[in-house]
Motif scaffolding. Structure first.
Motif, PDB file in Angstrom:
ATOM      1  N   LEU A   1       0.815  -1.213   0.000  1.00  0.00           N
ATOM      2  CA  LEU A   1       0.000   0.000   0.000  1.00  0.00           C
ATOM      3  C   LEU A   1       0.850   1.265   0.000  1.00  0.00           C
ATOM      4  O   LEU A   1       0.395   2.318  -0.427  1.00  0.00           O
ATOM      5  CB  LEU A   1      -0.960   0.000   1.189  1.00  0.00           C
ATOM      6  CG  LEU A   1      -2.140  -0.961   1.030  1.00  0.00           C
ATOM      7  CD1 LEU A   1      -2.888  -1.106   2.337  1.00  0.00           C
ATOM      8  CD2 LEU A   1      -3.064  -0.511  -0.099  1.00  0.00           C
TER       9      LEU A   1
ATOM     10  N   PHE B   1      -4.598   2.163  -3.022  1.00  0.00           N
ATOM     11  CA  PHE B   1      -5.524   1.192  -2.442  1.00  0.00           C
ATOM     12  C   PHE B   1      -6.390   0.477  -3.482  1.00  0.00           C
ATOM     13  O   PHE B   1      -6.499  -0.752  -3.443  1.00  0.00           O
ATOM     14  CB  PHE B   1      -6.415   1.858  -1.369  1.00  0.00           C
ATOM     15  CG  PHE B   1      -7.470   0.944  -0.850  1.00  0.00           C
ATOM     16  CD1 PHE B   1      -7.177   0.005   0.129  1.00  0.00           C
ATOM     17  CD2 PHE B   1      -8.763   0.986  -1.355  1.00  0.00           C
ATOM     18  CE1 PHE B   1      -8.142  -0.868   0.591  1.00  0.00           C
ATOM     19  CE2 PHE B   1      -9.740   0.126  -0.892  1.00  0.00           C
ATOM     20  CZ  PHE B   1      -9.422  -0.807   0.089  1.00  0.00           C
TER      21      PHE B   1
ATOM     22  N   SER C   1      -6.414  -3.559  -3.754  1.00  0.00           N
ATOM     23  CA  SER C   1      -7.638  -4.286  -3.383  1.00  0.00           C
ATOM     24  C   SER C   1      -8.235  -5.082  -4.539  1.00  0.00           C
ATOM     25  O   SER C   1      -8.894  -6.091  -4.316  1.00  0.00           O
ATOM     26  CB  SER C   1      -8.681  -3.333  -2.811  1.00  0.00           C
ATOM     27  OG  SER C   1      -9.150  -2.455  -3.797  1.00  0.00           O
ATOM     28  N   LYS C   2      -7.977  -4.652  -5.778  1.00  0.00           N
ATOM     29  CA  LYS C   2      -8.554  -5.350  -6.932  1.00  0.00           C
ATOM     30  C   LYS C   2      -7.583  -6.280  -7.645  1.00  0.00           C
ATOM     31  O   LYS C   2      -8.005  -7.224  -8.307  1.00  0.00           O
ATOM     32  CB  LYS C   2      -9.098  -4.333  -7.933  1.00  0.00           C
ATOM     33  CG  LYS C   2     -10.295  -3.606  -7.413  1.00  0.00           C
ATOM     34  CD  LYS C   2     -10.803  -2.617  -8.421  1.00  0.00           C
ATOM     35  CE  LYS C   2     -12.027  -1.944  -7.830  1.00  0.00           C
ATOM     36  NZ  LYS C   2     -12.269  -0.631  -8.300  1.00  0.00           N
TER      37      LYS C   2
ATOM     38  N   THR D   1      -3.227 -10.441  -4.677  1.00  0.00           N
ATOM     39  CA  THR D   1      -3.616 -11.514  -3.766  1.00  0.00           C
ATOM     40  C   THR D   1      -2.419 -11.867  -2.901  1.00  0.00           C
ATOM     41  O   THR D   1      -1.302 -11.989  -3.404  1.00  0.00           O
ATOM     42  CB  THR D   1      -4.075 -12.755  -4.559  1.00  0.00           C
ATOM     43  OG1 THR D   1      -5.224 -12.399  -5.334  1.00  0.00           O
ATOM     44  CG2 THR D   1      -4.428 -13.906  -3.638  1.00  0.00           C
TER      45      THR D   1
ATOM     46  N   ASP E   1     -10.640  -0.256   5.329  1.00  0.00           N
ATOM     47  CA  ASP E   1     -10.030  -0.558   4.032  1.00  0.00           C
ATOM     48  C   ASP E   1      -9.054  -1.733   4.133  1.00  0.00           C
ATOM     49  O   ASP E   1      -9.072  -2.639   3.302  1.00  0.00           O
ATOM     50  CB  ASP E   1      -9.307   0.668   3.472  1.00  0.00           C
ATOM     51  CG  ASP E   1     -10.271   1.739   2.996  1.00  0.00           C
ATOM     52  OD1 ASP E   1     -11.454   1.423   2.752  1.00  0.00           O
ATOM     53  OD2 ASP E   1      -9.834   2.892   2.872  1.00  0.00           O
TER      54      ASP E   1
ATOM     55  N   THR F   1     -10.869  -4.928   4.619  1.00  0.00           N
ATOM     56  CA  THR F   1     -11.455  -5.395   3.358  1.00  0.00           C
ATOM     57  C   THR F   1     -10.424  -6.175   2.550  1.00  0.00           C
ATOM     58  O   THR F   1     -10.724  -7.247   2.013  1.00  0.00           O
ATOM     59  CB  THR F   1     -11.993  -4.198   2.533  1.00  0.00           C
ATOM     60  OG1 THR F   1     -13.015  -3.559   3.290  1.00  0.00           O
ATOM     61  CG2 THR F   1     -12.543  -4.644   1.195  1.00  0.00           C
ATOM     62  N   ILE F   2      -9.212  -5.650   2.455  1.00  0.00           N
ATOM     63  CA  ILE F   2      -8.147  -6.377   1.753  1.00  0.00           C
ATOM     64  C   ILE F   2      -7.900  -7.708   2.437  1.00  0.00           C
ATOM     65  O   ILE F   2      -7.786  -8.748   1.782  1.00  0.00           O
ATOM     66  CB  ILE F   2      -6.848  -5.534   1.686  1.00  0.00           C
ATOM     67  CG1 ILE F   2      -7.022  -4.360   0.723  1.00  0.00           C
ATOM     68  CG2 ILE F   2      -5.662  -6.404   1.250  1.00  0.00           C
ATOM     69  CD1 ILE F   2      -5.863  -3.389   0.706  1.00  0.00           C
ATOM     70  N   TRP F   3      -7.809  -7.697   3.758  1.00  0.00           N
ATOM     71  CA  TRP F   3      -7.552  -8.939   4.506  1.00  0.00           C
ATOM     72  C   TRP F   3      -8.641  -9.972   4.247  1.00  0.00           C
ATOM     73  O   TRP F   3      -8.370 -11.143   4.028  1.00  0.00           O
ATOM     74  CB  TRP F   3      -7.443  -8.624   6.000  1.00  0.00           C
ATOM     75  CG  TRP F   3      -7.029  -9.802   6.805  1.00  0.00           C
ATOM     76  CD1 TRP F   3      -7.851 -10.660   7.499  1.00  0.00           C
ATOM     77  CD2 TRP F   3      -5.707 -10.289   7.001  1.00  0.00           C
ATOM     78  NE1 TRP F   3      -7.110 -11.638   8.106  1.00  0.00           N
ATOM     79  CE2 TRP F   3      -5.791 -11.426   7.814  1.00  0.00           C
ATOM     80  CE3 TRP F   3      -4.458  -9.858   6.562  1.00  0.00           C
ATOM     81  CZ2 TRP F   3      -4.674 -12.152   8.208  1.00  0.00           C
ATOM     82  CZ3 TRP F   3      -3.341 -10.576   6.958  1.00  0.00           C
ATOM     83  CH2 TRP F   3      -3.463 -11.707   7.763  1.00  0.00           C
TER      84      TRP F   3
ATOM     85  N   ARG G   1     -10.825 -10.176   1.645  1.00  0.00           N
ATOM     86  CA  ARG G   1     -11.026 -10.583   0.252  1.00  0.00           C
ATOM     87  C   ARG G   1      -9.774 -11.095  -0.451  1.00  0.00           C
ATOM     88  O   ARG G   1      -9.873 -11.892  -1.378  1.00  0.00           O
ATOM     89  CB  ARG G   1     -11.561  -9.416  -0.561  1.00  0.00           C
ATOM     90  CG  ARG G   1     -12.934  -8.993  -0.168  1.00  0.00           C
ATOM     91  CD  ARG G   1     -13.389  -7.863  -1.046  1.00  0.00           C
ATOM     92  NE  ARG G   1     -14.688  -7.372  -0.602  1.00  0.00           N
ATOM     93  CZ  ARG G   1     -15.193  -6.218  -0.959  1.00  0.00           C
ATOM     94  NH1 ARG G   1     -14.523  -5.424  -1.764  1.00  0.00           N
ATOM     95  NH2 ARG G   1     -16.363  -5.854  -0.517  1.00  0.00           N
ATOM     96  N   ASN G   2      -8.602 -10.611  -0.057  1.00  0.00           N
ATOM     97  CA  ASN G   2      -7.402 -10.855  -0.849  1.00  0.00           C
ATOM     98  C   ASN G   2      -6.359 -11.715  -0.146  1.00  0.00           C
ATOM     99  O   ASN G   2      -5.287 -11.925  -0.702  1.00  0.00           O
ATOM    100  CB  ASN G   2      -6.732  -9.524  -1.216  1.00  0.00           C
ATOM    101  CG  ASN G   2      -7.619  -8.611  -2.014  1.00  0.00           C
ATOM    102  OD1 ASN G   2      -8.806  -8.510  -1.766  1.00  0.00           O
ATOM    103  ND2 ASN G   2      -7.052  -7.909  -2.961  1.00  0.00           N
TER     104      ASN G   2
END
Length: 180
Positions: free
Chosen positions: A90, A95, A99-100, A103, A135, A138-140, A142-143
């Motif tokens: 990051l 971000f 995030s997209k 992985t 934020d 969310t990364i943690w 989903r990714n």
């Protein structure tokens, strides 16, 4: 250092090198004994596929007996490494991109005694890691993927999160008969 510790250290180094060699032969950038911040990772691997980047942190453990408490320690160590890697990325990228398109995979490889399970499912005991930052959480969520297994399951587990490998090589190809 006594003879058993020397054998354990040698087995750990052989396994670490074997995993690194396997990843390198499958188009990963690989760093052994990589430092991130003040931490030393056994293996950090990176691979980009179609505008998506995968980072894998491997921690190889060669214990004669793995208890539930040992697994907890190993998992917390892996979680800490992943948090540091996410924060580092990051700092380098915005971000939305992280995030997209990125992985993060934490992989605990048990080389000798494997405790209760030889192969843990994806996201084994994954807890919240950034409770004060939506934020980052969310990364943690989903990714980030966590695995724990013997070396026999590495390829199959990584394929389950979208990584592809060349069919002619398997992780077992890089281990000697004595270690399998």
């Amino acid at each position: 250092m006594n003879l058993n510790n020397e054998k354990s250290l040698e087995a750990w180094r052989v396994a670490q090198s074997s995993i690194a060699h396997f990843l390198h032969n499958n188009s990963f950038e690989v760093w052994e004994e990589k430092r991130i911040g003040n931490k030393r990772l056994d293996i950090l691997a990176k691979r980009s596929i179609r505008n998506k980047t995968y980072y894998i942190i491997f921690e190889a453990k060669h214990y004669s007996k793995v208890s539930a408490g040992d697994e907890d320690k190993f998992l917390e160590q892996l979680n800490e490494y992943l948090r540091i890697l996410i924060l580092r990325e990051l700092e380098r990228k915005k971000f939305p991109r992280v995030s997209k398109k990125v992985t993060f995979i934490g992989y605990l490889v048990l080389l000798n005694d494997y405790g209760i399970y030889k192969n843990r499912r994806k996201n084994w005991r994954k807890n919240r890691s950034f409770p004060d930052n939506k934020d980052l959480e969310t990364i943690w969520k989903r990714n980030v993927y966590l695995f724990s297994s013997t070396q026999d399951y590495i390829q199959r587990n990584l394929e389950s999160v979208g990584l592809t490998f060349y069919t002619q090589s398997k992780i077992a190809d890089f281990f000697s008969e004595k270690q399998q």
